[in-house]
Design a protein around this motif. Structure first.
Motif, PDB file in Angstrom:
ATOM      1  N   TRP A   3       0.852  -1.192   0.000  1.00  0.00           N
ATOM      2  CA  TRP A   3       0.000   0.000   0.000  1.00  0.00           C
ATOM      3  C   TRP A   3       0.882   1.233   0.000  1.00  0.00           C
ATOM      4  O   TRP A   3       1.857   1.327   0.738  1.00  0.00           O
ATOM      5  CB  TRP A   3      -0.912  -0.006   1.225  1.00  0.00           C
ATOM      6  N   ALA A  62      -2.562   4.710  -3.843  1.00  0.00           N
ATOM      7  CA  ALA A  62      -3.906   4.324  -3.402  1.00  0.00           C
ATOM      8  C   ALA A  62      -4.940   5.396  -3.729  1.00  0.00           C
ATOM      9  O   ALA A  62      -6.052   5.096  -4.184  1.00  0.00           O
ATOM     10  CB  ALA A  62      -3.883   4.047  -1.898  1.00  0.00           C
ATOM     11  N   HIS A  71      -7.073   2.108  -4.220  1.00  0.00           N
ATOM     12  CA  HIS A  71      -6.571   0.886  -3.600  1.00  0.00           C
ATOM     13  C   HIS A  71      -6.712   1.002  -2.091  1.00  0.00           C
ATOM     14  O   HIS A  71      -6.139   1.892  -1.476  1.00  0.00           O
ATOM     15  CB  HIS A  71      -5.099   0.703  -3.994  1.00  0.00           C
TER      16      HIS A  71
END
Length: 204
Positions: free
Chosen positions: A128, A133, A138
């Motif tokens: 991550w 993201a 995400h």
């Protein structure tokens, strides 16, 4: 919290004494040989923290029934803290195709930064990344669990970084094992390829 590995290299004796219950004897602690927290190395052989999506060679085999008493005693001291217990022989390691690609692209996105000449410099990989993201939606949970992948080769340029979905090969996970493999190979000259094995377990 990260995951680490420990265990032993064992060798099989040619003759079993009357006082012995197994021909296997401990040779050297894995803690003296393997010092990396390398999830690609863990996943490639044993399927633990397998974010790279390799086909594990020796996952979840448990403790060998004929394990040496010394290694069994050390393993039992770990109690419920130990997980992912498995083992693999030097013969099996020798047979690995290190050019074999992972089954799917890496669940971690690979991040690069651009040099002044426009070339890309590897800057890490993670399950991550905040900027990535936000750009692609995400979630943190997907990143932590490694449940999402993107088409191999797909690329995003976000701010001053380039993000890319890549597929690893087994050779990418080998470097951390080199010292361990060298010791196993040397022992196999005396005990045979099937007479040397690595027993491992993992802990948080």
């Amino acid at each position: 919290m990260g995951v680490d590995i420990t265990g032993w290299i064992e060798c099989r004796q040619f003759f079993l004494l009357e006082s012995e219950t197994t021909p296997w004897q401990p040779a050297i602690s894995l803690s003296l040989l393997f010092h990396d927290r390398n999830y690609d190395a863990f996943g490639c052989l044993f399927g633990v923290k397998n974010y790279a999506n390799f086909r594990p060679v020796a996952a979840e085999r448990g403790l060998p029934a004929d394990v040496s008493p010394e290694v069994r005693a050390e393993y039992e001291r770990w109690g419920s803290e130990a997980f992912g217990t498995s083992w693999i022989t030097w013969a099996e390691i020798k047979a690995i195709d290190w050019e074999e690609p992972a089954g799917r692209p890496d669940s971690r996105i690979h991040r690069y930064r651009r040099a002044e000449d426009g070339s890309l410099i590897f800057d890490g990989k993670a399950g991550w990344d905040k900027d990535f993201a936000e750009a692609v939606g995400h979630s943190l949970i997907e990143g932590v669990l490694g449940t999402r992948t993107w088409p191999e080769g797909q690329e995003w340029e976000i701010k001053d970084k380039v993000y890319r979905s890549e597929r690893l090969q087994r050779r990418d996970a080998r470097a951390s094992w080199e010292v361990t493999f060298s010791v196993m190979e040397a022992l196999a000259r005396n005990y045979g390829d099937d007479g040397v094995r690595m027993i491992v377990w993992f802990y948080w």
